[in-house]
Design a protein around this motif. Structure first.
Motif, short mmCIF file in Angstrom:
data_model
loop_
_atom_site.label_atom_id
_atom_site.label_comp_id
_atom_site.label_asym_id
_atom_site.label_seq_id
_atom_site.Cartn_x
_atom_site.Cartn_y
_atom_site.Cartn_z
N VAL A 123 20.39 61.53 85.82
CA VAL A 123 20.45 60.59 86.93
C VAL A 123 19.15 59.81 87.06
CG1 VAL A 123 22.10 62.00 88.21
CG2 VAL A 123 19.66 62.36 88.57
N PRO A 124 19.23 58.60 87.61
CA PRO A 124 18.02 57.80 87.77
C PRO A 124 17.32 58.07 89.10
CG PRO A 124 19.92 56.52 88.42
CD PRO A 124 20.45 57.87 87.98
N ASP A 125 16.04 57.77 89.15
CA ASP A 125 15.31 57.65 90.41
C ASP A 125 15.54 58.84 91.33
OD1 ASP A 125 13.50 56.01 91.74
OD2 ASP A 125 15.04 55.24 93.09
N CYS A 126 15.23 60.01 90.84
CA CYS A 126 15.57 61.22 91.59
C CYS A 126 14.32 61.99 92.02
CB CYS A 126 16.46 62.13 90.76
SG CYS A 126 15.66 62.87 89.31
N VAL A 127 14.53 62.88 92.99
CA VAL A 127 13.62 63.97 93.31
C VAL A 127 14.00 65.12 92.39
CG1 VAL A 127 12.80 65.53 95.12
CG2 VAL A 127 13.52 63.20 95.70
N ARG A 128 13.03 65.90 91.96
CA ARG A 128 13.31 67.02 91.06
C ARG A 128 12.69 68.30 91.59
NH1 ARG A 128 12.56 69.14 85.61
NH2 ARG A 128 13.21 71.29 85.94
N THR A 129 13.49 69.36 91.67
CA THR A 129 12.93 70.67 91.92
C THR A 129 12.61 71.33 90.59
OG1 THR A 129 14.00 71.06 94.06
CG2 THR A 129 13.38 73.00 92.79
N VAL A 130 11.37 71.75 90.44
CA VAL A 130 10.93 72.50 89.26
C VAL A 130 10.89 73.97 89.67
CG1 VAL A 130 9.14 72.78 87.53
CG2 VAL A 130 9.57 70.51 88.50
#
Length: 397
Positions: A123-130
């Motif tokens: 997906v584009p332009d996302c927040v990511r949980t690592v």
């Protein structure tokens, strides 16, 4: 009417790579339901692998599940499966997002939040949980992992220890929001009303040490097998050794070679692990609550949700001595480094459980709620939106 980040519920897409009961998937569903309870509109996107039609458990009606079919392909390599996962999830999400209005706040999502490497690539332009940082050798996974860290515009880590790793290795500053735990659900499994369910597990398995997550390198299974062999000589004379029970294990990746090595080593040592495979969602709390000790010998973790569930059920936990687990569990679990220390800590927990650790575990589990995690996420989302999308009015800027 002008749009500002504080107005009304948020429209949130959470994305995960599987419907199976893996830690990141469990966290995604619990977060989604807590956000929905807070009044937000939440869609959870997932790949429905191998003919799955739904998640491993029912999902609250306030959450919309968008499961994208992902049929198995015979003989497909791990790398090819990863690339196809990204392509299929990305195409389905892109089609929906475009039809819904794309980036327009009245039609599309306010926040797109990927929960893993695959969905962050899709997906584009996302927040990511690592959740944790991996070290892959499959070329496609190496590329996937790197791009899934670099592309998102904001990052969440579930522990400060992982945030420190992310900053040191990639120069990325993350927001730390700890996981919650379904503490009431696991505490109930330890209560009098669930005595029959616990008795059924003990009748089937005897006295047992439980590990959850299947047999894989990250879970430190080989060290646990070695420790169970050593444990026999650390128990009082005449006391039988408990069984080693391993639950779970559905994953995208192929750990068959590691599994074969672990089982071969277990046979050499005379350890006979009971491999339950995936356990039904409704049965898992009683399985955990019936355990004599919960073993958590991971070599890499981001938080330790399964160990927190065990503490909520009142079960003593023996965990690897990792910085992240010290951060989350200090005072509530026994720490051990390597098979010999694991064996010693297991023996101590079996013969003389520490009531101080039990009280600390109860308190720790009670402090970690998914509603609090959802509130922290919503606050983060609104702050990010305020930075990225200025207020607009019907008459223009």
């Amino acid at each position: 009417m002008s749009w500002t980040p504080g107005d009304g519920p948020l429209r949130i897409a959470l994305l995960t790579y599987s419907t199976k009961a893996r830690g990141g998937v469990v966290a995604t569903l619990c977060l989604a339901e807590a956000l929905a309870r807070a009044g937000h509109r939440v869609d959870v996107w997932t790949l429905a692998r191998g003919g799955d039609g739904a998640f491993f458990r029912p999902v609250d009606a306030g959450v919309t599940v968008r499961a994208v079919p992902f049929p198995d392909r015979a003989g497909e390599s791990v790398g090819d499966r990863v690339l196809r996962s990204i392509e299929v999830l990305g195409a389905a999400f892109g089609d929906h997002h475009s039809a819904a209005g794309g980036d327009d706040a009245t039609g599309g999502y306010d926040v797109i939040h990927a929960q893993d490497c695959i969905s962050a690539n899709a997906v584009p332009d996302c927040v990511r949980t690592v959740h944790h940082l991996d070290a892959f050798t499959t070329p496609e996974l190496v590329t996937c992992h790197e791009r899934a860290l670099r592309r998102p515009f904001a990052h969440v880590c579930v522990s400060a220890a992982v945030a420190v790793e992310l900053a040191a290795g990639w120069g990325i500053e993350a927001h730390v929001i700890p996981n919650g735990v379904e503490s009431a659900r696991f505490a109930a499994a330890a209560g009098p009303a669930a005595a029959g369910a616990r008795a059924r597990w003990r009748g089937r398995l005897g006295r047992y040490v439980l590990a959850v997550g299947g047999i894989e390198p990250r879970k430190g299974t080989v060290d646990l097998v070695e420790a169970m062999s050593l444990l026999r000589d650390r128990l009082p004379a005449g006391e039988p050794a408990p069984a080693l029970v391993v639950a779970g294990g559905e994953t995208l990746f192929d750990y068959r070679d590691y599994r074969a090595r672990v089982l071969a080593r277990a046979a050499e040592l005379g350890v006979e692990p009971v491999l339950l495979g995936p356990v039904d969602h409704a049965e898992l709390p009683s399985l955990v609550a019936a355990a004599a000790v919960f073993a958590f010998p991971s070599v890499k973790e981001g938080f330790g949700l399964a160990a927190l569930e065990a503490l909520a059920a009142g079960v003593p936990v023996v965990a690897s001595d990792l910085p992240v687990l010290r951060e989350v569990f200090a005072g509530a679990v026994s720490f051990a480094d390597g098979p010999a220390e694991l064996a010693a800590a297991l023996a101590a927990s079996l013969t003389a459980p520490d009531p101080g650790r039990r009280a600390a575990g109860d308190s720790l589990a009670a402090r970690h709620s998914w509603d609090a995690a959802a509130a922290a996420h919503a606050e983060l989302y609104r702050g990010l939106l305020a930075q990225r999308r200025p207020a607009v009015s019907p008459t223009g800027p």
